[in-house]
Design a protein around this motif. Structure first.
Motif, PDB file in Angstrom:
ATOM      1  N   ARG A 309       0.822  -1.208   0.000  1.00  0.00           N
ATOM      2  CA  ARG A 309       0.000   0.000   0.000  1.00  0.00           C
ATOM      3  C   ARG A 309       0.861   1.265   0.000  1.00  0.00           C
ATOM      4  O   ARG A 309       0.617   2.187  -0.791  1.00  0.00           O
ATOM      5  CB  ARG A 309      -0.918  -0.010   1.223  1.00  0.00           C
ATOM      6  CG  ARG A 309      -1.885   1.171   1.262  1.00  0.00           C
ATOM      7  CD  ARG A 309      -2.844   1.049   2.446  1.00  0.00           C
ATOM      8  NE  ARG A 309      -3.755   2.185   2.504  1.00  0.00           N
ATOM      9  CZ  ARG A 309      -4.651   2.363   3.459  1.00  0.00           C
ATOM     10  NH1 ARG A 309      -4.758   1.468   4.422  1.00  0.00           N
ATOM     11  NH2 ARG A 309      -5.438   3.418   3.445  1.00  0.00           N
ATOM     12  N   ASN A 310       1.864   1.298   0.860  1.00  0.00           N
ATOM     13  CA  ASN A 310       2.738   2.469   0.901  1.00  0.00           C
ATOM     14  C   ASN A 310       3.546   2.608  -0.388  1.00  0.00           C
ATOM     15  O   ASN A 310       3.825   3.723  -0.835  1.00  0.00           O
ATOM     16  CB  ASN A 310       3.677   2.388   2.102  1.00  0.00           C
ATOM     17  CG  ASN A 310       2.973   2.698   3.413  1.00  0.00           C
ATOM     18  OD1 ASN A 310       1.942   3.362   3.431  1.00  0.00           O
ATOM     19  ND2 ASN A 310       3.519   2.200   4.504  1.00  0.00           N
ATOM     20  N   ALA A 311       3.913   1.473  -0.982  1.00  0.00           N
ATOM     21  CA  ALA A 311       4.656   1.516  -2.242  1.00  0.00           C
ATOM     22  C   ALA A 311       3.830   2.164  -3.343  1.00  0.00           C
ATOM     23  O   ALA A 311       4.324   2.999  -4.101  1.00  0.00           O
ATOM     24  CB  ALA A 311       5.075   0.109  -2.655  1.00  0.00           C
ATOM     25  N   LEU A 312       2.567   1.788  -3.439  1.00  0.00           N
ATOM     26  CA  LEU A 312       1.707   2.362  -4.478  1.00  0.00           C
ATOM     27  C   LEU A 312       1.531   3.855  -4.273  1.00  0.00           C
ATOM     28  O   LEU A 312       1.506   4.639  -5.243  1.00  0.00           O
ATOM     29  CB  LEU A 312       0.358   1.646  -4.488  1.00  0.00           C
ATOM     30  CG  LEU A 312       0.418   0.165  -4.901  1.00  0.00           C
ATOM     31  CD1 LEU A 312      -0.949  -0.485  -4.769  1.00  0.00           C
ATOM     32  CD2 LEU A 312       0.948   0.024  -6.323  1.00  0.00           C
ATOM     33  N   LYS A 313       1.441   4.292  -3.010  1.00  0.00           N
ATOM     34  CA  LYS A 313       1.385   5.727  -2.737  1.00  0.00           C
ATOM     35  C   LYS A 313       2.665   6.407  -3.213  1.00  0.00           C
ATOM     36  O   LYS A 313       2.638   7.516  -3.760  1.00  0.00           O
ATOM     37  CB  LYS A 313       1.189   5.969  -1.244  1.00  0.00           C
ATOM     38  CG  LYS A 313      -0.193   5.611  -0.717  1.00  0.00           C
ATOM     39  CD  LYS A 313      -0.296   5.890   0.777  1.00  0.00           C
ATOM     40  CE  LYS A 313      -1.669   5.542   1.314  1.00  0.00           C
ATOM     41  NZ  LYS A 313      -1.748   5.770   2.798  1.00  0.00           N
ATOM     42  N   GLY A 314       3.803   5.737  -3.003  1.00  0.00           N
ATOM     43  CA  GLY A 314       5.073   6.291  -3.454  1.00  0.00           C
ATOM     44  C   GLY A 314       5.152   6.412  -4.958  1.00  0.00           C
ATOM     45  O   GLY A 314       5.622   7.434  -5.490  1.00  0.00           O
ATOM     46  N   TYR A 315       4.664   5.398  -5.688  1.00  0.00           N
ATOM     47  CA  TYR A 315       4.673   5.462  -7.152  1.00  0.00           C
ATOM     48  C   TYR A 315       3.742   6.568  -7.652  1.00  0.00           C
ATOM     49  O   TYR A 315       4.063   7.269  -8.622  1.00  0.00           O
ATOM     50  CB  TYR A 315       4.268   4.117  -7.747  1.00  0.00           C
ATOM     51  CG  TYR A 315       5.338   3.060  -7.639  1.00  0.00           C
ATOM     52  CD1 TYR A 315       6.581   3.247  -8.222  1.00  0.00           C
ATOM     53  CD2 TYR A 315       5.112   1.876  -6.947  1.00  0.00           C
ATOM     54  CE1 TYR A 315       7.574   2.284  -8.117  1.00  0.00           C
ATOM     55  CE2 TYR A 315       6.097   0.903  -6.838  1.00  0.00           C
ATOM     56  CZ  TYR A 315       7.324   1.117  -7.419  1.00  0.00           C
ATOM     57  OH  TYR A 315       8.309   0.172  -7.306  1.00  0.00           O
ATOM     58  N   ALA A 349      -1.574   2.938 -10.522  1.00  0.00           N
ATOM     59  CA  ALA A 349      -0.863   4.023  -9.841  1.00  0.00           C
ATOM     60  C   ALA A 349      -0.502   5.137 -10.813  1.00  0.00           C
ATOM     61  O   ALA A 349      -0.668   6.329 -10.505  1.00  0.00           O
ATOM     62  CB  ALA A 349       0.395   3.482  -9.160  1.00  0.00           C
ATOM     63  N   VAL A 350      -0.048   4.781 -11.991  1.00  0.00           N
ATOM     64  CA  VAL A 350       0.321   5.793 -12.982  1.00  0.00           C
ATOM     65  C   VAL A 350      -0.929   6.495 -13.521  1.00  0.00           C
ATOM     66  O   VAL A 350      -0.930   7.712 -13.740  1.00  0.00           O
ATOM     67  CB  VAL A 350       1.140   5.158 -14.125  1.00  0.00           C
ATOM     68  CG1 VAL A 350       1.440   6.185 -15.211  1.00  0.00           C
ATOM     69  CG2 VAL A 350       2.448   4.581 -13.577  1.00  0.00           C
ATOM     70  N   PHE A 351      -2.014   5.749 -13.701  1.00  0.00           N
ATOM     71  CA  PHE A 351      -3.292   6.346 -14.096  1.00  0.00           C
ATOM     72  C   PHE A 351      -3.739   7.382 -13.069  1.00  0.00           C
ATOM     73  O   PHE A 351      -4.154   8.493 -13.399  1.00  0.00           O
ATOM     74  CB  PHE A 351      -4.342   5.246 -14.233  1.00  0.00           C
ATOM     75  CG  PHE A 351      -5.768   5.722 -14.161  1.00  0.00           C
ATOM     76  CD1 PHE A 351      -6.384   6.298 -15.261  1.00  0.00           C
ATOM     77  CD2 PHE A 351      -6.500   5.616 -12.988  1.00  0.00           C
ATOM     78  CE1 PHE A 351      -7.694   6.756 -15.194  1.00  0.00           C
ATOM     79  CE2 PHE A 351      -7.807   6.061 -12.907  1.00  0.00           C
ATOM     80  CZ  PHE A 351      -8.402   6.634 -14.013  1.00  0.00           C
ATOM     81  N   THR A 352      -3.631   7.023 -11.786  1.00  0.00           N
ATOM     82  CA  THR A 352      -4.014   7.941 -10.712  1.00  0.00           C
ATOM     83  C   THR A 352      -3.138   9.183 -10.729  1.00  0.00           C
ATOM     84  O   THR A 352      -3.626  10.314 -10.562  1.00  0.00           O
ATOM     85  CB  THR A 352      -3.896   7.231  -9.350  1.00  0.00           C
ATOM     86  OG1 THR A 352      -4.716   6.062  -9.364  1.00  0.00           O
ATOM     87  CG2 THR A 352      -4.338   8.145  -8.221  1.00  0.00           C
ATOM     88  N   ALA A 354      -1.616  10.471 -13.337  1.00  0.00           N
ATOM     89  CA  ALA A 354      -1.975  11.298 -14.495  1.00  0.00           C
ATOM     90  C   ALA A 354      -3.208  12.147 -14.187  1.00  0.00           C
ATOM     91  O   ALA A 354      -3.263  13.340 -14.533  1.00  0.00           O
ATOM     92  CB  ALA A 354      -2.219  10.410 -15.710  1.00  0.00           C
ATOM     93  N   ALA A 355      -4.199  11.534 -13.534  1.00  0.00           N
ATOM     94  CA  ALA A 355      -5.410  12.279 -13.189  1.00  0.00           C
ATOM     95  C   ALA A 355      -5.100  13.404 -12.201  1.00  0.00           C
ATOM     96  O   ALA A 355      -5.608  14.526 -12.338  1.00  0.00           O
ATOM     97  CB  ALA A 355      -6.446  11.324 -12.598  1.00  0.00           C
ATOM     98  N   GLN A 356      -4.254  13.120 -11.212  1.00  0.00           N
ATOM     99  CA  GLN A 356      -3.907  14.139 -10.229  1.00  0.00           C
ATOM    100  C   GLN A 356      -3.079  15.266 -10.839  1.00  0.00           C
ATOM    101  O   GLN A 356      -3.174  16.424 -10.414  1.00  0.00           O
ATOM    102  CB  GLN A 356      -3.143  13.504  -9.060  1.00  0.00           C
ATOM    103  CG  GLN A 356      -4.004  12.597  -8.192  1.00  0.00           C
ATOM    104  CD  GLN A 356      -3.248  12.048  -7.003  1.00  0.00           C
ATOM    105  OE1 GLN A 356      -2.139  12.492  -6.687  1.00  0.00           O
ATOM    106  NE2 GLN A 356      -3.841  11.072  -6.327  1.00  0.00           N
ATOM    107  N   ALA A 357      -2.273  14.949 -11.849  1.00  0.00           N
ATOM    108  CA  ALA A 357      -1.434  15.962 -12.497  1.00  0.00           C
ATOM    109  C   ALA A 357      -2.199  16.760 -13.552  1.00  0.00           C
ATOM    110  O   ALA A 357      -1.684  17.745 -14.087  1.00  0.00           O
ATOM    111  CB  ALA A 357      -0.217  15.300 -13.130  1.00  0.00           C
ATOM    112  N   HIS A 358      -3.424  16.310 -13.892  1.00  0.00           N
ATOM    113  CA  HIS A 358      -4.262  16.985 -14.888  1.00  0.00           C
ATOM    114  C   HIS A 358      -3.542  17.102 -16.236  1.00  0.00           C
ATOM    115  O   HIS A 358      -3.562  18.166 -16.870  1.00  0.00           O
ATOM    116  CB  HIS A 358      -4.691  18.375 -14.389  1.00  0.00           C
ATOM    117  CG  HIS A 358      -5.443  18.346 -13.094  1.00  0.00           C
ATOM    118  ND1 HIS A 358      -6.722  17.853 -12.982  1.00  0.00           N
ATOM    119  CD2 HIS A 358      -5.072  18.739 -11.841  1.00  0.00           C
ATOM    120  CE1 HIS A 358      -7.124  17.952 -11.717  1.00  0.00           C
ATOM    121  NE2 HIS A 358      -6.140  18.468 -11.006  1.00  0.00           N
TER     122      HIS A 358
END
Length: 393
Positions: A309-315, A349-352, A354-358
């Protein structure tokens, strides 16, 4: 003859599918006197032989060497290493004058769980990830030299940090055969200093060879940032690909020195390159819209499932930074080498991010480990390297 380990009823199903691991919860009982690192025979609840392998205390209790009732002797090691070499020859990786850097044995992928052998020119580096392979190191060395038939002149053993830290194992790093101070190897016509003494893994990240070649294809005329550069592999390829500027960043001063040496060896006097010792997030925070091409190849964020879980947050956090900072129309190479992070985990994680970076993002390539790091079809856990190449608007 080897002593036996007996399984609980129904706990041989994965072994019938040739999965090479036996977990502690599957074991009913063991013969007396079995020591860590011993070769053992595995017997199912019906009394039938099912496998032979190395015993080790821990979650993975037996690593299977064969599903046939064979002796693990000189002939076994020679046949196993010969099989691995023949595959590398047939796919054009071994015996290639432009590339003498390759993985010869890849653990479960070559039916030798717990063993890694990497070749760097005339030197092979053996790494044990199990007590049984550690105890077998001298027999493996002898078999390796015989099978390689002059291809290898030196064998270095590097396992101080890869097997359980027990004072009675004597897993000191050092040469098992020969000796050399020549640590330069060739990958796709480029030269690299290999730090098998103190470097990560066996001294070099061989598993990124094909991905480095792909990056070279995209580098012409680009400003390139190689984050977590280690010894500068991606940077050297970007330079040969015609990048207009390449910046290599790592928090390790030793890695930065090795990167500089590798750049200077291949491109002496070339002022397109700069190596910077800095924290990845600090560096990205201070550079906006600077780079056309960014490589994010961090060390493993999770080595155990409990850290997933923490790893995915890091990615997510890292890729948000990369996506925010890259130029419009830029290309991002992003990787995970954590085995417990699946392709689906990483892509999510990368999809998330991208969405956060707009940012508008297209996937150009989905990357993985090369053919000399094969995946045993019965052991999907061996697919550890994941990567995406993204076009970012």
């Amino acid at each position: 003859m080897y002593k036996n380990i007996y399984l609980k009823k129904g706990k041989d199903e994965s072994l019938k599918r040739f999965h090479p691991w036996i977990f502690s919860g599957a074991i009913q009982r063991m013969d007396d006197g079995i020591e860590e690192g011993d070769v053992v025979r595995v017997i199912n609840a019906n009394g039938d032989f099912i496998a032979v392998g190395h015993y080790q205390k821990g979650t993975i209790t037996v690593r299977v060497l064969s599903f046939e009732d064979v002796l693990i002797d000189a002939d076994f090691w020679e046949k196993s290493i010969s099989s691995a070499l023949n595959m590398r020859i047939r796919i054009g990786i071994a015996d290639n004058p432009d590339n003498n850097t390759y993985r010869l044995v890849h653990g479960e992928g070559d039916y030798l769980p717990g063993l890694v052998i990497d070749c760097y020119g005339k030197t092979a580096v053996i790494q044990a990830h199990s007590v049984g392979m550690h105890y077998s190191r001298n027999e493996i060395c002898k078999a390796l030299l015989k099978v390689m038939d002059g291809r290898i002149e030196n064998v270095f053993y590097k396992s101080e940090t890869t097997i359980p830290q027990k004072k009675d194992l004597h897993q000191e790093d050092g040469f098992l055969y020969g000796h050399t101070d020549d640590n330069v190897a060739v990958e796709n016509g480029l030269k690299f200093h290999i730090d098998w003494l103190k470097g990560q893994k066996t001294g070099f990240f061989i598993d990124q060879r094909e991905n480095r070649s792909l990056l070279e294809h995209y580098a012409k005329g680009k400003s390139v940032l190689n984050m977590f550069c280690y010894t500068g592999g991606f940077s050297v390829y970007a330079m040969r690909g015609g990048a207009k500027v390449v910046h290599s960043v790592d928090s390790s001063a030793k890695a930065i020195e090795l990167t500089k040496r590798n750049i200077d060896m291949n491109f002496p006097g070339d002022d397109r390159h700069e190596a910077i010792c800095d924290d990845a997030f600090d560096y990205l925070d201070s550079h906006d819209d600077t780079y056309d091409l960014i490589i994010l190849d961090p060390p493993a964020f999770a080595k155990h499932r409990s850290a997933l879980r923490n790893a995915l947050k890091g990615y997510i956090r890292l890729n948000v930074k990369g996506l925010e900072k890259i130029k419009h129309g830029g290309i991002l190479f992003t990787f995970s080498c954590s085995q417990v992070v699946t392709k689906e985990n990483f892509r999510t994680a990368v999809f998330t991010a991208a969405a956060q970076a707009h940012r508008k993002v297209r996937i150009l390539h989905q990357l993985h480990q090369p053919a000399d790091h094969p995946i045993n079809i019965y052991h999907p856990e061996g697919e550890y390297l994941k990567g995406l190449v993204l076009y970012v608007e």
